[in-house]
Design a protein around this motif. Structure first.
Motif, PDB file in Angstrom:
ATOM      1  N   ILE A  90     -52.311   0.383  41.106  1.00 20.24           N
ATOM      2  CA  ILE A  90     -53.508   0.706  41.312  1.00 20.24           C
ATOM      3  C   ILE A  90     -53.912   2.270  41.145  1.00 20.24           C
ATOM      4  O   ILE A  90     -52.811   3.116  41.294  1.00 20.24           O
ATOM      5  CB  ILE A  90     -54.420   0.361  42.624  1.00 20.24           C
ATOM      6  N   ALA A  91     -55.060   2.592  40.757  1.00 19.93           N
ATOM      7  CA  ALA A  91     -55.492   3.949  40.582  1.00 19.93           C
ATOM      8  C   ALA A  91     -55.554   4.699  41.851  1.00 19.93           C
ATOM      9  O   ALA A  91     -56.100   3.732  42.692  1.00 19.93           O
ATOM     10  CB  ALA A  91     -56.705   4.351  39.507  1.00 19.93           C
ATOM     11  N   PRO A  92     -55.575   5.924  42.244  1.00 24.08           N
ATOM     12  CA  PRO A  92     -55.799   6.229  43.442  1.00 24.08           C
ATOM     13  C   PRO A  92     -57.339   6.326  43.873  1.00 24.08           C
ATOM     14  O   PRO A  92     -57.481   5.849  45.178  1.00 24.08           O
ATOM     15  CB  PRO A  92     -55.501   7.944  43.300  1.00 24.08           C
ATOM     16  N   SER A  93     -58.091   6.228  42.884  1.00 24.98           N
ATOM     17  CA  SER A  93     -59.484   6.031  43.371  1.00 24.98           C
ATOM     18  C   SER A  93     -59.831   4.432  43.628  1.00 24.98           C
ATOM     19  O   SER A  93     -60.650   4.278  44.661  1.00 24.98           O
ATOM     20  CB  SER A  93     -60.420   6.261  42.074  1.00 24.98           C
ATOM     21  N   THR A  94     -58.967   3.630  43.308  1.00 27.57           N
ATOM     22  CA  THR A  94     -59.039   2.252  43.601  1.00 27.57           C
ATOM     23  C   THR A  94     -58.679   2.323  45.303  1.00 27.57           C
ATOM     24  O   THR A  94     -59.223   1.484  46.137  1.00 27.57           O
ATOM     25  CB  THR A  94     -58.161   1.148  43.035  1.00 27.57           C
ATOM     26  N   ASN A  95     -57.857   2.876  45.420  1.00 34.58           N
ATOM     27  CA  ASN A  95     -57.243   2.971  46.951  1.00 34.58           C
ATOM     28  C   ASN A  95     -58.195   3.724  47.729  1.00 34.58           C
ATOM     29  O   ASN A  95     -58.376   3.096  48.828  1.00 34.58           O
ATOM     30  CB  ASN A  95     -55.858   3.944  46.853  1.00 34.58           C
ATOM     31  N   ASP A  96     -58.903   4.632  47.085  1.00 28.81           N
ATOM     32  CA  ASP A  96     -59.663   5.281  47.826  1.00 28.81           C
ATOM     33  C   ASP A  96     -60.970   4.256  48.149  1.00 28.81           C
ATOM     34  O   ASP A  96     -61.713   4.260  49.347  1.00 28.81           O
ATOM     35  CB  ASP A  96     -60.367   6.456  47.128  1.00 28.81           C
ATOM     36  N   ALA A  97     -61.367   3.575  47.287  1.00 32.00           N
ATOM     37  CA  ALA A  97     -62.448   2.587  47.339  1.00 32.00           C
ATOM     38  C   ALA A  97     -62.436   1.852  48.509  1.00 32.00           C
ATOM     39  O   ALA A  97     -63.222   1.459  49.267  1.00 32.00           O
ATOM     40  CB  ALA A  97     -62.705   1.803  46.163  1.00 32.00           C
ATOM     41  N   PHE A  98     -60.957   1.240  48.651  1.00 26.54           N
ATOM     42  CA  PHE A  98     -61.040   0.375  49.978  1.00 26.54           C
ATOM     43  C   PHE A  98     -61.028   1.074  51.350  1.00 26.54           C
ATOM     44  O   PHE A  98     -61.572   0.474  52.344  1.00 26.54           O
ATOM     45  CB  PHE A  98     -59.494  -0.467  49.833  1.00 26.54           C
ATOM     46  N   SER A  99     -60.675   2.338  51.219  1.00 28.92           N
ATOM     47  CA  SER A  99     -60.939   3.178  52.522  1.00 28.92           C
ATOM     48  C   SER A  99     -62.324   3.465  53.065  1.00 28.92           C
ATOM     49  O   SER A  99     -62.514   3.514  54.062  1.00 28.92           O
ATOM     50  CB  SER A  99     -60.134   4.552  52.577  1.00 28.92           C
ATOM     51  N   HIS A 100     -63.191   3.108  51.745  1.00 26.88           N
ATOM     52  CA  HIS A 100     -64.912   3.043  52.305  1.00 26.88           C
ATOM     53  C   HIS A 100     -64.926   2.171  53.256  1.00 26.88           C
ATOM     54  O   HIS A 100     -65.887   2.227  54.160  1.00 26.88           O
ATOM     55  CB  HIS A 100     -65.654   3.205  51.096  1.00 26.88           C
ATOM     56  N   ILE A 101     -64.485   0.861  53.086  1.00 28.62           N
ATOM     57  CA  ILE A 101     -64.779  -0.069  54.010  1.00 28.62           C
ATOM     58  C   ILE A 101     -64.418  -0.064  55.341  1.00 28.62           C
ATOM     59  O   ILE A 101     -65.433  -0.349  56.390  1.00 28.62           O
ATOM     60  CB  ILE A 101     -64.139  -1.441  53.579  1.00 28.62           C
ATOM     61  N   ASP A 102     -63.436   0.871  55.721  1.00 24.70           N
ATOM     62  CA  ASP A 102     -63.112   1.181  56.972  1.00 24.70           C
ATOM     63  C   ASP A 102     -64.023   2.192  57.907  1.00 24.70           C
ATOM     64  O   ASP A 102     -64.275   2.335  59.080  1.00 24.70           O
ATOM     65  CB  ASP A 102     -61.642   2.068  56.972  1.00 24.70           C
ATOM     66  N   ALA A 133     -62.368  -4.436  41.269  1.00 32.67           N
ATOM     67  CA  ALA A 133     -61.817  -3.063  40.818  1.00 32.67           C
ATOM     68  C   ALA A 133     -61.681  -2.961  39.430  1.00 32.67           C
ATOM     69  O   ALA A 133     -61.308  -4.056  38.588  1.00 32.67           O
ATOM     70  CB  ALA A 133     -60.362  -3.325  41.751  1.00 32.67           C
ATOM     71  N   PRO A 134     -61.435  -2.056  38.997  1.00 34.98           N
ATOM     72  CA  PRO A 134     -61.055  -1.694  37.587  1.00 34.98           C
ATOM     73  C   PRO A 134     -59.817  -2.461  36.855  1.00 34.98           C
ATOM     74  O   PRO A 134     -59.705  -3.301  36.067  1.00 34.98           O
ATOM     75  CB  PRO A 134     -60.621  -0.144  37.252  1.00 34.98           C
ATOM     76  N   GLU A 135     -58.644  -2.453  38.037  1.00 33.34           N
ATOM     77  CA  GLU A 135     -57.428  -3.188  37.591  1.00 33.34           C
ATOM     78  C   GLU A 135     -57.716  -4.730  37.319  1.00 33.34           C
ATOM     79  O   GLU A 135     -57.000  -5.602  36.766  1.00 33.34           O
ATOM     80  CB  GLU A 135     -56.378  -2.989  38.562  1.00 33.34           C
ATOM     81  N   PHE A 136     -58.746  -5.229  37.850  1.00 31.07           N
ATOM     82  CA  PHE A 136     -58.911  -6.671  37.937  1.00 31.07           C
ATOM     83  C   PHE A 136     -59.964  -6.955  36.868  1.00 31.07           C
ATOM     84  O   PHE A 136     -59.878  -8.296  36.258  1.00 31.07           O
ATOM     85  CB  PHE A 136     -59.456  -7.403  39.248  1.00 31.07           C
ATOM     86  N   HIS A 137     -60.677  -5.979  36.300  1.00 32.64           N
ATOM     87  CA  HIS A 137     -61.438  -6.136  35.095  1.00 32.64           C
ATOM     88  C   HIS A 137     -60.660  -6.305  33.978  1.00 32.64           C
ATOM     89  O   HIS A 137     -61.229  -6.438  32.838  1.00 32.64           O
ATOM     90  CB  HIS A 137     -62.652  -5.143  35.194  1.00 32.64           C
ATOM     91  N   LEU A 138     -59.364  -5.685  33.935  1.00 33.68           N
ATOM     92  CA  LEU A 138     -58.529  -5.601  32.743  1.00 33.68           C
ATOM     93  C   LEU A 138     -57.484  -6.418  32.973  1.00 33.68           C
ATOM     94  O   LEU A 138     -56.968  -7.057  33.795  1.00 33.68           O
ATOM     95  CB  LEU A 138     -58.053  -4.097  32.513  1.00 33.68           C
TER      96      LEU A 138
END
Lengths: 438, 416
Positions: A399-411, A432-437
């Motif tokens: 995953i991209a760092p921003s994807t990792n960051d997105a999950f931290s928003h939930i916390d 996530a971008p990774e799942f759209h591709l």
């Protein structure tokens, strides 16, 4: 779940290979190649299947995929027996979706979809579940066979004949629809034929009929009284052209092999071949007598094409992948319409366009809406509390760092109950971008 | 849609990946996959003319599959029309008279009662009989197949009218190339219920998800990364600006029960107009006009749906007090063959368009002569469709036609 924050940190600090400096691997780094290859060659690989091939080289994985596909073709009778009968279209559609999302789904399922998206048909116009079932049977059993055989079967296929208005076509007053689309879409493509060729082919193809006996299945037959049996000029040649000869002529045209093979190359790899590369591939495929399996094999063994490129997942590719990842049941088949890709309901005869429009806000909105309306299974939420578990289930290897960051928003939403947290992690993962591709 | 690719097939591809001039691995862009954003330099920006009336709205209804102009604006009294279509011609007594020459299809009673502007003879220059080729020409405003523009005509209108509103252009019929554009906020909706998800404050659980999407919206790396980031950003901006209140569709209304899918689309359009989001261009679609067969019962059904949906929509515009600034205009990729093929009509060329709303009951364009068909037995174009689009752009929206269409297409004078 409590461990999730720590898990995110651990993901961030894991060393990564130099050529993917900005990407963060999910799980063991040796899953990357298997993930890429399996996402391209099947509709949605499960975590278990990816694990099985972690660390294996490309040839070993492709060997397995092809063996698997061959034995699936050999089992034709057993899956055909599982197809629901009857006049109702919904059970058949549901069966097909179940097949695509099954953990056993493989190359055969991807190729069945590919051919439907190329040789497309709309069920509402065909208005006969029997005919659609027969066509789907042909698609699935021929998807890795010979393209010429598939095309010959299709111009005699009741669903396609009815869809393209050939059912009542008379040589004296021919309907041009089938003739035109056969050339423009299914074989040689625009620029390789004239309106005179369309008229000639329409005459030569005239005469196909579909029986309409009360209480009996509609069957395709040929009415010689409606056929044109005299010499006419097609593609510059005078002959007594008939369906067999017209299709053979189109199959022999280099543009057919070039267009179909380039389209398959793009479908499996995301690479749009330029004209020279497409011509080379087409010529090679012509030399293989338009056998589909060797073409698929050549694409999948190409390290560069498979290893590096991505393309947007289309609506149904995203839907099947989401169902597989979260083990969801296709309870609401209408979802596929909302996601822009209902099987047997193409936007037009050309099928669904590939490319960037699958990533425009309208598509993302439909996907976001889907993950909010779907019923999440409680045991799934309990067993996949961590982000990493969810990403592995989603077949995401990095995953991209921003994807990792997105999950931290939930916390940051500390009031959220743990199940709501898990639901939101799932929703984000599937968007996530990774799942759209793929 | 140029194919942009440098990829070879097998071993040479490996070499070309690292060749000078190819995308570097750091950019995440791989040869052969060029995201659409990268393919499109911004187009020349259209120009709003001085004195343009503020806030006018254009609703384009696409009659998909190729609508037969002769069954829509019907020359029922012409003997030649009756001769060429012994089975499919509409009887003179059935059509809804417009003047002593033509009448509307009998199922367009609501529109007839309101009064419509008809435009006959609308078609391409050097036409094509392929749905896709002609649909693409209409989408790009390309009357003769030589258009240099890469964006959609409706997308260019939206870009020209862009005042930063959250939703300048909307396709109600799912993603469409009509709205390929540079920077105005546009959206494609495939299902009206999708709007539910966008409403803020409806459900607490949406907040964390949206917060996470914000992180995706910031990312601009990797193949397709910029396209995805922009799409997520657009989605979130729209979510912030849409109204929160429930706006369920009135499923019992005639507009939907009789107008079907088109009625649903135009119901959503009426809601978005009511929400006052600054939307200026709508695209809706009604499919099924490819009547190679069964024209005599399929086409009347479609006309009935068109009438119920557009009539109902204009009634709502009256209720909302905005009727003076909303025009509905039809388009269709082509008309149909003049001689019947039995029970149907093959692909044609020129056709007739309808414009409804605050327009006069007038005949524009020029009827294609029935005794002078082209080599494929189709109607010849008397009015290039670029002039029709120019009319919608300039006469209605106040956008200089030559700034959004190639050449200098002359508007027809919609409001004269």
């Amino acid at each position: 779940m409590i461990g999730s924050v720590n898990r995110s940190r651990r993901l961030l600090t894991r060393p990564v290979p130099a050529n993917h400096a900005r990407r963060i691997p999910v799980g063991k780094p040796d899953r990357l190649l298997a993930t890429r290859l399996l996402r391209r060659s099947t509709l949605a690989p499960t975590e278990g299947v990816i694990d099985q091939f972690a660390g294996a080289d490309q040839d070993a994985i492709v060997d397995h995929l092809l063996d698997d596909a061959r034995s699936e073709i050999d089992r034709t009778e057993s899956w055909q027996n599982g197809m629901p009968g009857g006049d109702d279209w919904q059970p058949l559609l549901r069966w097909w979706v179940q097949e695509m999302k099954s953990p056993e789904a493989g190359l055969v399922d991807r190729m069945t979809w590919f051919w439907h998206s190329h040789l497309t048909t709309a069920a509402n116009k065909v208005d006969s579940t029997y005919l659609v079932r027969e066509q789907l049977r042909t698609l699935r059993s021929s998807c890795l066979g010979n393209f010429g055989d598939l095309l010959h079967a299709f111009v005699r296929d009741g669903a396609l004949i009815r869809y393209l208005d050939a059912e009542w076509s008379e040589a004296s007053n021919p309907n041009e629809n089938l003739a035109r689309e056969l050339m423009e879409l299914f074989t040689i493509g625009r620029g390789h034929y004239s309106q005179d060729d369309v008229r000639a082919a329409a005459r030569a193809l005239a005469g196909w009929r579909i029986s309409r006996e009360e209480g009996e299945n509609p069957e395709v037959w040929f009415d010689r009284t409606g056929a044109f049996i005299a010499p006419l000029v097609f593609m510059g040649e005078m002959d007594e052209w008939d369906t067999q000869k017209i299709v053979d002529r189109l199959l022999a045209h280099p543009s057919t092999a070039q267009r179909i093979s380039a389209r398959l190359w793009h479908h499996l790899t995301g690479v749009e071949l330029d004209e020279n590369a497409a011509a080379e591939l087409g010529a090679w495929w012509q030399g293989q007598d338009l056998e589909i399996l060797p073409l698929v094999e050549r694409v999948l063994r190409d390290e560069a094409a498979v290893g590096q490129t991505l393309r947007p997942r289309t609506g149904i590719e995203w839907y099947i992948a989401a169902l597989t990842a979260a083990d969801l049941e296709p309870t609401n088949l209408w979802s596929m319409e909302e996601l822009g890709q209902m099987p047997y309901s193409p936007p037009n005869v050309a099928g669904w366009k590939a490319g960037g429009h699958w990533l425009r806000p309208g598509s993302l909105l439909a996907r976001a809406s889907f993950v909010h309306n779907v019923e999440w299974d409680e045991s799934l939420l309990q067993s996949t509390g961590s982000t990493e578990r969810i990403l592995l289930r989603c077949g995401i290897a990095e995953i991209a760092p921003s994807t990792n960051d997105a999950f931290s928003h939930i916390d940051r939403f500390t009031d959220l109950p743990s199940e709501a947290r898990a639901r939101n992690r799932w929703r984000l993962a599937l968007n996530a971008p990774e799942f759209h591709l793929q | 849609m140029s194919a942009v690719s440098a990829a070879a097939i097998s071993a040479p591809l490996l070499a070309s990946c690292s060749a000078p001039g190819s995308a570097s691995p750091d950019s995440g862009r791989v040869p052969g996959t060029v995201p659409p954003a990268a393919r499109t330099e911004p187009e020349q920006r259209g120009r709003v003319l001085p004195g343009a009336v503020d806030g006018r709205i254009l609703v384009v209804v696409d009659l998909l599959g190729g609508n037969d102009g002769l069954s829509t604006v019907v020359p029922a009294s012409a003997p030649r029309y009756q001769d060429l279509r012994p089975r499919l011609a509409l009887p003179e007594g059935d059509v809804l008279g417009l003047d002593d020459r033509v009448g509307l299809h009998p199922n367009l009673a609501r529109l007839h009662a309101r009064g419509v502007t008809t435009v006959e003879g609308v078609g391409p220059v050097d036409g094509d009989l392929s749905h896709f080729a002609m649909a693409e020409r209409w989408e790009r405003g390309d009357v003769d197949g030589t258009n240099p523009f890469r964006t959609g005509f409706l997308g260019r209108l939206a870009d020209t009218l862009d005042d930063g509103s959250p939703l300048v252009g909307v396709s109600l019929n799912g993603p469409t190339p009509h709205f390929v554009n540079d920077d105005a906020a546009t959206l494609s909706i495939s299902n009206p219920n999708e709007l539910w998800f966008l409403r803020t404050g409806v459900w607490d659980e949406v907040a964390p998800f949206r917060s996470g999407l914000g992180a995706f919206a910031g990312e601009e790396s990797g193949a397709w990364g910029d396209a995805l980031a922009a799409a997520n950003a657009d989605l979130l901006e729209l979510a912030d600006r849409l109204p929160d209140d429930e706006q369920d569709l009135d499923w019992e209304s005639e507009m939907i029960t009789e107008g079907g899918w088109l009625g649903q689309q135009l119901s959503v359009a009426s809601q978005l107009i009511e929400a006052d989001l600054g939307t200026r261009v709508f695209y809706a679609g009604l499919d099924g006009f490819d009547t190679h067969d069964d024209h005599e019962w399929r086409h009347p059904q479609l006309m009935g749906q068109l009438d119920a949906a557009v009539g109902g929509f204009l009634d709502r515009m009256d209720d909302l007090g905005v009727a003076d600034r909303v025009v509905v205009a039809t388009i269709s990729e082509f008309g149909r063959r003049v001689p019947q093929n039995g029970a149907g009509l093959d692909h044609g060329s020129a056709s007739s368009m309808l414009v409804a709303g605050p327009v006069s009951n007038r005949r524009l364009g020029e009827a294609s002569p029935l005794n002078e068909l082209d080599e494929d037995d189709n109607l010849i174009t008397t009015t290039g469709f670029d002039r029709y689009l120019a009319t919608l752009a300039q006469d209605w929206l106040g956008i200089e036609a030559s700034s959004v269409l190639p050449g200098e297409p002359e508007p027809l004078g919609l409001l004269a």
